[in-house]
Scaffold this active site. Structure first.
Site, PDB file in Angstrom:
ATOM      1  CE1 TYR A 147     -22.450  19.076  12.207  1.00 31.51           C
ATOM      2  CE2 TYR A 147     -20.789  19.353  13.908  1.00 31.51           C
ATOM      3  CZ  TYR A 147     -22.096  19.464  13.488  1.00 31.51           C
ATOM      4  OH  TYR A 147     -23.050  19.977  14.346  1.00 31.51           O
ATOM      5  CB  ALA A 148     -15.137  21.006  12.127  1.00 36.05           C
ATOM      6  CB  ALA A 149     -14.990  22.380   6.877  1.00 38.58           C
ATOM      7  CB  SER A 150     -20.294  22.378   6.909  1.00 38.68           C
ATOM      8  OG  SER A 150     -20.609  21.596   8.044  1.00 38.68           O
ATOM      9  CE  LYS A 151     -24.006  22.725  12.075  1.00 38.00           C
ATOM     10  NZ  LYS A 151     -25.305  23.428  12.016  1.00 38.00           N
ATOM     11  CB  ILE A 188     -28.659  18.409  20.958  1.00 32.21           C
ATOM     12  CG1 ILE A 188     -27.899  19.655  20.470  1.00 32.21           C
ATOM     13  CG2 ILE A 188     -30.021  18.799  21.493  1.00 32.21           C
ATOM     14  CD1 ILE A 188     -28.561  20.345  19.247  1.00 32.21           C
ATOM     15  CB  THR A 235     -31.803  14.538  19.637  1.00 36.84           C
ATOM     16  OG1 THR A 235     -30.669  13.798  19.164  1.00 36.84           O
ATOM     17  CG2 THR A 235     -31.483  16.027  19.629  1.00 36.84           C
TER      18      THR A 235
HETATM   19  N1  LIG Z   1     -27.940  16.941  17.288  1.00 37.27           N
HETATM   20  C1  LIG Z   1     -26.797  17.399  17.796  1.00 37.27           C
HETATM   21  O1  LIG Z   1     -26.191  16.773  18.683  1.00 37.27           O
HETATM   22  C2  LIG Z   1     -26.227  18.700  17.309  1.00 37.27           C
HETATM   23  C3  LIG Z   1     -25.067  19.222  17.899  1.00 37.27           C
HETATM   24  C4  LIG Z   1     -24.563  20.457  17.455  1.00 37.27           C
HETATM   25  C5  LIG Z   1     -25.227  21.140  16.438  1.00 37.27           C
HETATM   26  N2  LIG Z   1     -26.361  20.584  15.883  1.00 37.27           N
HETATM   27  C6  LIG Z   1     -27.037  21.327  14.833  1.00 37.27           C
HETATM   28  O2  LIG Z   1     -28.320  21.673  15.312  1.00 37.27           O
HETATM   29  C7  LIG Z   1     -29.235  21.689  14.225  1.00 37.27           C
HETATM   30  C8  LIG Z   1     -30.431  20.820  14.523  1.00 37.27           C
HETATM   31  O3  LIG Z   1     -30.009  19.505  14.834  1.00 37.27           O
HETATM   32  P1  LIG Z   1     -31.088  18.351  15.077  1.00 37.27           P
HETATM   33  O4  LIG Z   1     -30.430  17.296  15.888  1.00 37.27           O
HETATM   34  O5  LIG Z   1     -32.365  18.957  15.551  1.00 37.27           O
HETATM   35  O6  LIG Z   1     -31.256  17.816  13.581  1.00 37.27           O
HETATM   36  P2  LIG Z   1     -32.502  17.060  12.908  1.00 37.27           P
HETATM   37  O7  LIG Z   1     -33.412  16.493  13.956  1.00 37.27           O
HETATM   38  O8  LIG Z   1     -31.940  16.162  11.884  1.00 37.27           O
HETATM   39  O9  LIG Z   1     -33.303  18.254  12.204  1.00 37.27           O
HETATM   40  C9  LIG Z   1     -32.768  18.938  11.101  1.00 37.27           C
HETATM   41  C10 LIG Z   1     -33.902  19.235  10.166  1.00 37.27           C
HETATM   42  O10 LIG Z   1     -33.370  20.013   9.068  1.00 37.27           O
HETATM   43  C11 LIG Z   1     -33.939  19.514   7.882  1.00 37.27           C
HETATM   44  N3  LIG Z   1     -33.111  19.789   6.708  1.00 37.27           N
HETATM   45  C12 LIG Z   1     -31.955  19.169   6.341  1.00 37.27           C
HETATM   46  N4  LIG Z   1     -31.521  19.632   5.167  1.00 37.27           N
HETATM   47  C13 LIG Z   1     -32.407  20.576   4.765  1.00 37.27           C
HETATM   48  C14 LIG Z   1     -32.513  21.389   3.609  1.00 37.27           C
HETATM   49  N5  LIG Z   1     -31.619  21.318   2.634  1.00 37.27           N
HETATM   50  N6  LIG Z   1     -33.564  22.234   3.509  1.00 37.27           N
HETATM   51  C15 LIG Z   1     -34.496  22.285   4.499  1.00 37.27           C
HETATM   52  N7  LIG Z   1     -34.460  21.534   5.626  1.00 37.27           N
HETATM   53  C16 LIG Z   1     -33.426  20.676   5.751  1.00 37.27           C
HETATM   54  C17 LIG Z   1     -34.037  18.028   8.112  1.00 37.27           C
HETATM   55  O11 LIG Z   1     -34.923  17.429   7.184  1.00 37.27           O
HETATM   56  P3  LIG Z   1     -34.636  15.916   6.697  1.00 37.27           P
HETATM   57  O12 LIG Z   1     -34.890  15.064   7.889  1.00 37.27           O
HETATM   58  O13 LIG Z   1     -35.616  15.720   5.575  1.00 37.27           O
HETATM   59  O14 LIG Z   1     -33.205  15.875   6.249  1.00 37.27           O
HETATM   60  C18 LIG Z   1     -34.528  17.974   9.561  1.00 37.27           C
HETATM   61  O15 LIG Z   1     -35.948  18.026   9.642  1.00 37.27           O
HETATM   62  C19 LIG Z   1     -28.451  21.277  12.985  1.00 37.27           C
HETATM   63  O16 LIG Z   1     -28.005  22.435  12.302  1.00 37.27           O
HETATM   64  C20 LIG Z   1     -27.285  20.512  13.573  1.00 37.27           C
HETATM   65  O17 LIG Z   1     -26.150  20.510  12.726  1.00 37.27           O
HETATM   66  C21 LIG Z   1     -26.872  19.402  16.290  1.00 37.27           C
END
Ligand SMILES: NC(=O)c1ccc[n+]([C@@H]2O[C@H](COP(=O)([O-])OP(=O)(O)OC[C@H]3O[C@@H](n4cnc5c(N)ncnc54)[C@H](OP(=O)(O)O)[C@@H]3O)[C@@H](O)[C@H]2O)c1
Length: 229
Positions: A147-151, A180, A182
């Site tokens: 995860y950290a590598a991708s971010k 977050i 959520t």
């Molecule tokens: N949640 C946390 O605690 C947290 C913390 C730090 C950073 N983040 C980052 O914040 C962002 C949002 O997080 P979130 O919690 O809101 O995530 P989420 O609710 O899972 O929403 C991510 C959305 O992106 C879509 N997605 C995934 N792969 C995709 C692709 N290849 N093409 C198009 N859409 C795609 C997903 O669709 P599917 O459901 O169909 O896969 C989902 O609707 C992410 O980048 C996450 O890494 C989150």
């Protein structure tokens, strides 16, 4: 903060953070194209007047180009892109494998690369790109390597693209959220103190600021937005 007249494409727009950013941008007066791999927003999530484009895998450059093209047609142009599509895996190397590193690279970094490249063909001088990195990518703990590598890749993309686009006054910045608040995170960690977690609406407010005229001098910034974590 006003975004009146701004046309903004938001990826991952049907997810927890994405939906909040769509709603906040609409409330600030923007036109919004909501792009996601999911076919439609989940039940109970209201994306208002946003134009929705579901079923798009943004890691595929052709699909990203087509989706951004449809967004441009629907909105009559494009002023900004917010790359939110992403996912998370916790996995130690002993219990996991290279496939997880490939997956997270694809979903977290390749989506941002493909969508940004597609948007560059349309963004005017003075345009905006906002990415989502992660505070947890600044130093990886056990199980956080992939995860950290991708971010980290998202963060380096942010820095390099900011330099690349300075001459056109297009700003490129990233937010680095900690965990977050959520519904999935609450379900996974029911005993945590949710009050400490940053809210999607708080992240959305910072993103809307970065999209606004008032933030025109900020570029290449990696901004921790971490609540009380
Ligand atoms: N949640 C946390 O605690 C947290 C913390 C730090 C950073 N983040 C980052 O914040 C962002 C949002 O997080 P979130 O919690 O809101 O995530 P989420 O609710 O899972 O929403 C991510 C959305 O992106 C879509 N997605 C995934 N792969 C995709 C692709 N290849 N093409 C198009 N859409 C795609 C997903 O669709 P599917 O459901 O169909 O896969 C989902 O609707 C992410 O980048 C996450 O890494 C989150």
């Amino acid at each position: 903060m006003s975004l009146t007249g701004k046309r903004i494409a938001i990826t991952g727009a049907f997810g927890s953070l994405g939906a909040a950013v769509v709603q906040t941008a609409l409330a600030a007066g923007a036109r919004v194209a909501a792009i996601d791999r999911a076919e439609a927003p989940p039940a109970g999530i209201d994306l208002g007047a946003a134009e929705c484009f579901g079923g798009v895998d943004l890691a595929d450059a052709d699909q990203a180009k087509a989706a951004i093209g449809k967004a441009v047609t629907a909105m009559g142009g494009l002023d900004a892109l917010v790359n939110i599509a992403g996912t998370f895996r916790f996995e130690t190397l002993a219990d996991g494998g290279a496939g997880t590193w490939d997956l997270l690279y694809r979903v977290n970094l390749r989506t941002a690369v493909a969508a940004s490249k597609a948007a560059l063909a349309h963004l005017p001088d003075g345009g905006r790109i906002v990415n989502i990195g992660a505070a947890g990518a600044l130093k990886a703990g056990a199980g956080m390597g992939a995860y950290a590598a991708s971010k980290s890749g998202v963060m380096r993309l942010t820095e390099s693209l900011a330099e690349e686009l300075k001459s056109r006054s297009i700003t490129v910045n990233a937010l680095l959220p900690s965990i977050i608040d959520t519904p999935p995170n609450r379900k996974d960690m029911p005993k945590a103190d949710f009050d400490k977690w940053v809210k999607p609406a708080q992240l959305a407010d910072v993103i809307v600021f970065l999209l606004s005229e008032q933030a025109s001098a900020i570029t290449g910034a990696l901004i921790p937005v971490t609540g009380r974590v």
